[in-house]
Design a protein around this motif. Sequence first.
Motif, PDB file in Angstrom:
ATOM      1  N   THR A  47       0.857  -1.193   0.000  1.00 45.44           N
ATOM      2  CA  THR A  47       0.000   0.000   0.000  1.00 45.44           C
ATOM      3  C   THR A  47       0.891   1.241   0.000  1.00 45.44           C
ATOM      4  N   GLY A  48       0.368   2.311  -0.569  1.00 46.43           N
ATOM      5  CA  GLY A  48       1.160   3.543  -0.651  1.00 46.43           C
ATOM      6  C   GLY A  48       2.386   3.341  -1.522  1.00 46.43           C
ATOM      7  N   ALA A  49       2.191   2.641  -2.647  1.00 42.38           N
ATOM      8  CA  ALA A  49       3.335   2.303  -3.516  1.00 42.38           C
ATOM      9  C   ALA A  49       3.620   3.383  -4.555  1.00 42.38           C
ATOM     10  N   SER A  50       2.860   4.488  -4.531  1.00 47.09           N
ATOM     11  CA  SER A  50       3.019   5.488  -5.597  1.00 47.09           C
ATOM     12  C   SER A  50       4.201   6.427  -5.390  1.00 47.09           C
ATOM     13  N   SER A  51       4.822   6.403  -4.213  1.00 47.51           N
ATOM     14  CA  SER A  51       5.990   7.274  -3.998  1.00 47.51           C
ATOM     15  C   SER A  51       6.799   6.774  -2.807  1.00 47.51           C
ATOM     16  N   LEU A  77       0.515  -3.266  -6.614  1.00 53.48           N
ATOM     17  CA  LEU A  77       0.849  -1.918  -6.152  1.00 53.48           C
ATOM     18  C   LEU A  77      -0.437  -1.113  -6.003  1.00 53.48           C
ATOM     19  N   THR A  78      -0.641  -0.534  -4.825  1.00 51.52           N
ATOM     20  CA  THR A  78      -1.863   0.236  -4.597  1.00 51.52           C
ATOM     21  C   THR A  78      -1.535   1.615  -4.022  1.00 51.52           C
ATOM     22  N   ALA A  79      -2.396   2.562  -4.332  1.00 46.48           N
ATOM     23  CA  ALA A  79      -2.334   3.939  -3.808  1.00 46.48           C
ATOM     24  C   ALA A  79      -3.485   4.680  -4.480  1.00 46.48           C
ATOM     25  N   LYS A 127       1.103   3.305 -12.424  1.00 48.25           N
ATOM     26  CA  LYS A 127       1.314   2.747 -13.778  1.00 48.25           C
ATOM     27  C   LYS A 127       2.719   3.062 -14.280  1.00 48.25           C
ATOM     28  N   GLN A 128       3.172   4.273 -13.958  1.00 49.07           N
ATOM     29  CA  GLN A 128       4.540   4.655 -14.356  1.00 49.07           C
ATOM     30  C   GLN A 128       5.571   3.758 -13.661  1.00 49.07           C
ATOM     31  N   ILE A 129       5.335   3.496 -12.371  1.00 53.13           N
ATOM     32  CA  ILE A 129       6.263   2.644 -11.610  1.00 53.13           C
ATOM     33  C   ILE A 129       6.269   1.225 -12.193  1.00 53.13           C
ATOM     34  N   ALA A 130       5.073   0.733 -12.541  1.00 56.73           N
ATOM     35  CA  ALA A 130       4.981  -0.610 -13.141  1.00 56.73           C
ATOM     36  C   ALA A 130       5.785  -0.659 -14.442  1.00 56.73           C
ATOM     37  N   VAL A 150       8.623 -10.227 -13.684  1.00 58.50           N
ATOM     38  CA  VAL A 150       7.803  -9.733 -12.578  1.00 58.50           C
ATOM     39  C   VAL A 150       6.467  -9.270 -13.136  1.00 58.50           C
ATOM     40  N   LYS A 151       5.387  -9.816 -12.586  1.00 58.14           N
ATOM     41  CA  LYS A 151       4.057  -9.371 -13.023  1.00 58.14           C
ATOM     42  C   LYS A 151       3.577  -8.305 -12.048  1.00 58.14           C
ATOM     43  N   VAL A 152       3.167  -7.160 -12.594  1.00 50.06           N
ATOM     44  CA  VAL A 152       2.735  -6.069 -11.723  1.00 50.06           C
ATOM     45  C   VAL A 152       1.278  -5.731 -11.990  1.00 50.06           C
ATOM     46  N   LEU A 153       0.496  -5.664 -10.916  1.00 46.55           N
ATOM     47  CA  LEU A 153      -0.898  -5.236 -10.997  1.00 46.55           C
ATOM     48  C   LEU A 153      -1.003  -3.909 -10.247  1.00 46.55           C
ATOM     49  N   SER A 154      -1.429  -2.854 -10.940  1.00 45.02           N
ATOM     50  CA  SER A 154      -1.568  -1.547 -10.285  1.00 45.02           C
ATOM     51  C   SER A 154      -3.048  -1.268 -10.049  1.00 45.02           C
ATOM     52  N   VAL A 155      -3.387  -0.941  -8.816  1.00 43.44           N
ATOM     53  CA  VAL A 155      -4.806  -0.715  -8.490  1.00 43.44           C
ATOM     54  C   VAL A 155      -4.961   0.559  -7.659  1.00 43.44           C
ATOM     55  N   GLN A 156      -5.889   1.402  -8.107  1.00 45.69           N
ATOM     56  CA  GLN A 156      -6.193   2.615  -7.337  1.00 45.69           C
ATOM     57  C   GLN A 156      -6.971   2.212  -6.089  1.00 45.69           C
ATOM     58  N   LEU A 157      -6.484   2.624  -4.934  1.00 44.79           N
ATOM     59  CA  LEU A 157      -7.132   2.203  -3.694  1.00 44.79           C
ATOM     60  C   LEU A 157      -6.892   3.221  -2.582  1.00 44.79           C
ATOM     61  N   ASP A 158      -7.986   3.579  -1.913  1.00 39.79           N
ATOM     62  CA  ASP A 158      -7.887   4.429  -0.732  1.00 39.79           C
ATOM     63  C   ASP A 158      -8.048   3.519   0.485  1.00 39.79           C
ATOM     64  N   VAL A 159      -6.979   3.320   1.230  1.00 41.73           N
ATOM     65  CA  VAL A 159      -7.024   2.345   2.336  1.00 41.73           C
ATOM     66  C   VAL A 159      -7.982   2.751   3.441  1.00 41.73           C
ATOM     67  N   SER A 160      -8.310   4.037   3.509  1.00 39.55           N
ATOM     68  CA  SER A 160      -9.177   4.492   4.598  1.00 39.55           C
ATOM     69  C   SER A 160     -10.643   4.115   4.369  1.00 39.55           C
ATOM     70  N   ASN A 161     -10.963   3.660   3.167  1.00 38.73           N
ATOM     71  CA  ASN A 161     -12.340   3.301   2.841  1.00 38.73           C
ATOM     72  C   ASN A 161     -12.510   1.767   2.935  1.00 38.73           C
ATOM     73  N   ALA A 162     -13.117   1.323   4.034  1.00 41.78           N
ATOM     74  CA  ALA A 162     -13.195  -0.124   4.303  1.00 41.78           C
ATOM     75  C   ALA A 162     -13.943  -0.871   3.195  1.00 41.78           C
ATOM     76  N   ASP A 163     -15.013  -0.266   2.662  1.00 43.04           N
ATOM     77  CA  ASP A 163     -15.785  -0.940   1.598  1.00 43.04           C
ATOM     78  C   ASP A 163     -14.915  -1.112   0.358  1.00 43.04           C
ATOM     79  N   GLU A 164     -14.173  -0.036   0.038  1.00 46.48           N
ATOM     80  CA  GLU A 164     -13.293  -0.082  -1.136  1.00 46.48           C
ATOM     81  C   GLU A 164     -12.219  -1.172  -0.963  1.00 46.48           C
ATOM     82  N   VAL A 165     -11.684  -1.254   0.243  1.00 47.19           N
ATOM     83  CA  VAL A 165     -10.633  -2.239   0.519  1.00 47.19           C
ATOM     84  C   VAL A 165     -11.180  -3.660   0.360  1.00 47.19           C
ATOM     85  N   ARG A 166     -12.376  -3.909   0.930  1.00 44.06           N
ATOM     86  CA  ARG A 166     -12.973  -5.250   0.827  1.00 44.06           C
ATOM     87  C   ARG A 166     -13.274  -5.603  -0.633  1.00 44.06           C
ATOM     88  N   ALA A 167     -13.814  -4.622  -1.364  1.00 43.50           N
ATOM     89  CA  ALA A 167     -14.163  -4.873  -2.774  1.00 43.50           C
ATOM     90  C   ALA A 167     -12.900  -5.165  -3.586  1.00 43.50           C
TER      91      ALA A 167
END
Length: 258
Positions: free
Chosen positions: A13-17, A39-41, A48-51, A62-79
């Motif tokens: 988490t927080g992989a964008s920087s 990679l999430t953030a 995507k640039q980091i990937a 290395v297979k990289v999956l980049s996903v937009q994610l706000d860790v503070s949102n529990a519903d988003e995290v579960r989904a």
Amino acid sequence: ISKRLKGKTILITGASSGIGRSTAFEFARTYSENLKLILTARRIDSLKQIAADIAEEVGGAVKVLSVQLDVSNADEVRAFVGKLPTEFKEVDVLVNNAGLVKGVAKAPEIAEEDMNIMFATNVTGLINMTQAILPTMLKRNNGDGAGDIINIGSIAGREPYVGGGIYCATKAAVRSFTESLRKELISKRIRIIGIDPGQVETEFSLVRFYGDKKKADAVYAGCEPLTPDDIAEVVVFAAGRRENVVIADTLVFPNHQA
Ligand code: NDP
């Protein structure tokens, strides 16, 4: 180099920087063979640039999956966890790194919004991710568990400073949660690893001073900060130890930091 993580799936988490970005590179460089990185953030363009940069540096192994994610949102995290593609579903290592600081203020001046976002991200966000990933780790290997959860705390959680009451309290909470989680899982083969950095030169350093570089420079005068790579190396080292070795509680700071 340990080969323990060959072919494993690592979620950061927080992989964008900063530290998260460096950790992604360090895992990729160290365990390139069949490694899977999630990679999430919130900043998907940076992910995507980091990937793309990782693919350029270490190649397609290395297979990289980049996903937009706000860790503070529990519903988003579960989904997000529920929708992970099959080949990325079995997370072996979760690096709970996402975190932020909003300003420096003594207690009477702490803005409610700053307080809420720091707790929601640094504490609730880390717990959201842990709760979402842990069931998969617990089920693995016929129910005796397997996996690593690496929580990035801070020296601030151990040594509170004036004006940093909320940030320091969030990182003390991270440390406390990390320790109780380790005790809860003691009979399982899941390692709970806490790494507390001291001063590291990242985007974070300036945010703390509302972008006021002069003020930041004055506070950090005489101290050469760590680089994000310094922390990334410790994260990857801890994850690479053989299963019976837990690097449980580590403080890493610059030699000059008081
Ligand atoms: P950065 O600001 O470079 O990185 C922070 C990362 O967290 C970014 O990738 C950011 O991505 C992500 N993030 C912030 N909020 C959220 C959110 N709600 N959901 C998902 N991701 C989020 O700073 P660092 O690399 O320095 O920080 C990494 C960790 O290290 C933090 O937990 C920090 O507290 C800790 N730390 C840092 C120290 C330092 O001196 N730099 C010292 C001690 C600890 P995005 O904005 O794209 O969402």
